[in-house]
Design an enzyme around this catalytic site. Structure first.
Site, PDB file in Angstrom:
ATOM      1  N   GLN A  87       0.955  -1.243   0.218  1.00 32.07           N
ATOM      2  CA  GLN A  87       0.045  -0.094  -0.002  1.00 32.07           C
ATOM      3  C   GLN A  87       0.805   1.266  -0.071  1.00 32.07           C
ATOM      4  O   GLN A  87       0.574   2.312  -0.694  1.00 32.07           O
ATOM      5  CB  GLN A  87      -0.917  -0.027   1.111  1.00 32.07           C
ATOM      6  CG  GLN A  87      -1.525   1.393   1.572  1.00 32.07           C
ATOM      7  CD  GLN A  87      -2.469   1.756   0.374  1.00 32.07           C
ATOM      8  OE1 GLN A  87      -2.917   0.858  -0.336  1.00 32.07           O
ATOM      9  NE2 GLN A  87      -2.990   2.960   0.241  1.00 32.07           N
ATOM     10  N   GLU A  88       2.067   1.054   0.964  1.00 34.12           N
ATOM     11  CA  GLU A  88       2.681   2.361   0.998  1.00 34.12           C
ATOM     12  C   GLU A  88       3.646   2.490  -0.322  1.00 34.12           C
ATOM     13  O   GLU A  88       3.714   3.926  -0.715  1.00 34.12           O
ATOM     14  CB  GLU A  88       3.850   1.985   2.104  1.00 34.12           C
ATOM     15  CG  GLU A  88       2.905   2.226   3.604  1.00 34.12           C
ATOM     16  CD  GLU A  88       2.590   3.601   3.831  1.00 34.12           C
ATOM     17  OE1 GLU A  88       2.371   4.489   3.051  1.00 34.12           O
ATOM     18  OE2 GLU A  88       2.122   3.565   4.968  1.00 34.12           O
ATOM     19  N   SER A  89       4.182   1.676  -0.771  1.00 30.97           N
ATOM     20  CA  SER A  89       5.227   1.871  -2.072  1.00 30.97           C
ATOM     21  C   SER A  89       5.073   0.787  -3.097  1.00 30.97           C
ATOM     22  O   SER A  89       6.105   1.107  -3.978  1.00 30.97           O
ATOM     23  CB  SER A  89       6.564   1.818  -1.258  1.00 30.97           C
ATOM     24  OG  SER A  89       6.828   0.468  -0.781  1.00 30.97           O
TER      25      SER A  89
END
Ligand code: BLG
Length: 464
Positions: A291-293
């Site tokens: 989700q983040e990267s």
């Protein structure tokens, strides 16, 4: 003689007397398998609620293939209900009785990205096609072959739908025919799988009971299915199991599949190691990282948050991370931070909500999360339930609400999406890494897309 007047108990009475509902299904991600919490799957969840409503225990059996499934259903003292993603069809209706429908599906021709895309039935000629033996797809192809004898296809009873998709993905076969719900669910595992076209009209999946005149069980099933349709339970299950493509989009789904193969293996050992150290589920950690990267260690957000796990400068410092762009350090910091904020949450927040609250705090901070919980309480909602607090979080970006909170403005919509996406990735990763059989031992799965190994006798197969 009195006893002669006593009627034979109906199927439903017998189920209630025995206290057991015996159900036969297939072993596949769309029907029944084993996940981090035990038995699961769309059919499993739907039928488990039915058994609960009846007040009886659920006993699941899995069939080796569809012929076996229909055979078992007809046997005296066999399972009384088949819940296995079955589509109503003429030939089948002579064998069994179908319930009200609960899911509309469309058969789709599946091809491999990079090959020329078939667009109609005539394009099936000259292609290597495989479908499940005894499936409605085999019936469809048989009908097409009558009109166009040049169409050739193979029916296999040694595979499941996931195997067919993998064979297309890897180029072992050219085409297969799969129901739309299974495509939507499995696209996230197969980067090269694409929908060519819909073959025929939508049809309905139903449960099946043995042929006969005793309607007691069928009537009970039908009123149960009508009830879950009306009260929204059915829709929630559909969203959860078949909503991957709705949420991620087709591109997002096969991009995820690509990243699963190309990126995650590089970081898997770090996720596992630090998850173990911090006593969190490594797949949850990996889901956060995606989700983040999208599992890229060198990303930086507009706000200067950096790295695979997107740590702020402050968080990185507090967790002892000196280089945020170093994947291993980033994962270590993310794991530590997640465990810490989870631990610090109010004791009144129980699992699984506790995990969703920890994720929200990871993204928006514990201060703002507490503000949302206070707002929830003021509204008469439950501050310890994620379903309630997630309704309040977006208010933190509206002045009329945030001006009255302790920590003030926050982009409160972000953690709501953040948690929803991570839960989706987490579910997907759980199927990929479910326990697998190695030798004679069931071990924690490594990263790969499992099929069902039918080369082994059933007792050798893990109970998925
Ligand atoms: C999080 C921090 C929290 C912090 C909040 O921001 O970062 N989490 C981590 O560093 C792991 O510690 O809480 S606080 O310390 O209590 O304030 C709030 O500041 C990170 C978030 C921010 C977000 N991603 C992890 O989810 C982010 O990068 N947002 C910017 C998006 S964009 O580029 O502007 O679109």
């Amino acid at each position: 003689m009195l006893s002669a007047c006593v009627d034979k108990p109906s199927t439903l009475e017998r189920i209630k007397e025995d206290g057991v509902l015996r159900v036969i299904t297939r072993n596949s991600p769309a029907t029944y398998f084993q996940d981090r919490n035990g038995e699961t799957g769309f059919e499993y969840e739907l039928v488990k609620r039915f058994a609960d409503d009846l007040g009886v225990k659920l006993e699941i059996e899995t069939a080796d293939n569809l012929d076996d499934l229909f055979g078992q259903l007809g046997k005296p003292n066999g399972p009384v209900l088949a819940a296995a993603g079955l589509v109503r069809s003429e030939p089948r209706q002579q064998q069994v009785r179908f319930s009200h429908p609960y899911l509309e599906v469309t058969p789709q021709v599946i091809y491999r990205n990079g090959q020329s895309r078939p667009t109609n039935a005539a394009d099936l000629v000259g292609k290597k096609i495989m479908v499940l033996k005894g499936s409605t797809h085999a019936e469809q192809l048989a009908a097409l072959k009558k009109q166009n004898p040049a169409i050739d296809y193979e029916e296999s009873d040694a595979v499941e739908v996931v195997d067919l998709l993998r064979m297309v993905d890897e180029g072992q076969i050219d085409l297969t025919l799969v129901d739309s719900n299974e495509v939507a669910m499995n696209q996230v595992y197969f980067p090269n799988v694409r929908v060519a076209f819909d073959l025929g009209n939508a049809s309905n999946q139903s449960w099946a009971v043995a042929a006969g005149t005793d309607n007691s069980l069928l009537n009970e099933i039908n009123s149960y299915l009508d009830k879950v349709e009306k009260n929204g339970t059915l829709q929630r299950l559909k969203d959860r199991y078949y909503g991957h493509v709705d949420v991620l989009g087709y591109v997002g789904a096969y991009t995820f599949a690509q990243h699963l193969q190309q990126r995650l293996p590089k970081y898997e050992k770090h996720f596992r190691a630090y998850a173990k150290e911090e006593k969190v589920d490594w797949r949850l950690l990996a889901a956060i990282g995606y989700q983040e990267s999208l599992w890229q260690p060198a990303v930086t957000s507009k706000t200067g948050v950096r790295g695979l796990m997107m740590l702020t400068q402050n968080t990185a410092q507090a967790m002892g991370v000196s280089n945020r762009l170093d994947a291993k350090q980033s994962i270590m910091g993310g794991a530590k931070y997640l465990a810490r904020i989870k631990d610090e949450l109010d004791d009144k927040i129980a699992e699984p909500d506790r995990t969703w609250f920890a994720l929200a705090a990871y993204n928006v901070g514990t201060g703002h999360l507490d503000d949302a919980r206070i707002l929830a309480k003021k509204e008469g909602l439950n501050p310890n339930k994620w379903l309630d607090v997630k309704k309040m979080l977006p208010r933190l970006s509206q002045k009329q609400w945030y001006s009255k909170t302790r920590y003030g403005y926050a982009r409160g919509g972000e953690p709501v999406h953040f948690v929803a996406n991570i839960r989706r990735y987490y579910d997907i990763l759980t199927w990929v890494t479910q326990p697998q059989l190695e030798g004679n031992q069931v071990v924690e799965g490594d990263l790969h897309v499992p099929g069902v190994d039918k080369s082994k006798p059933p007792e050798d197969n893990p109970k998925l």
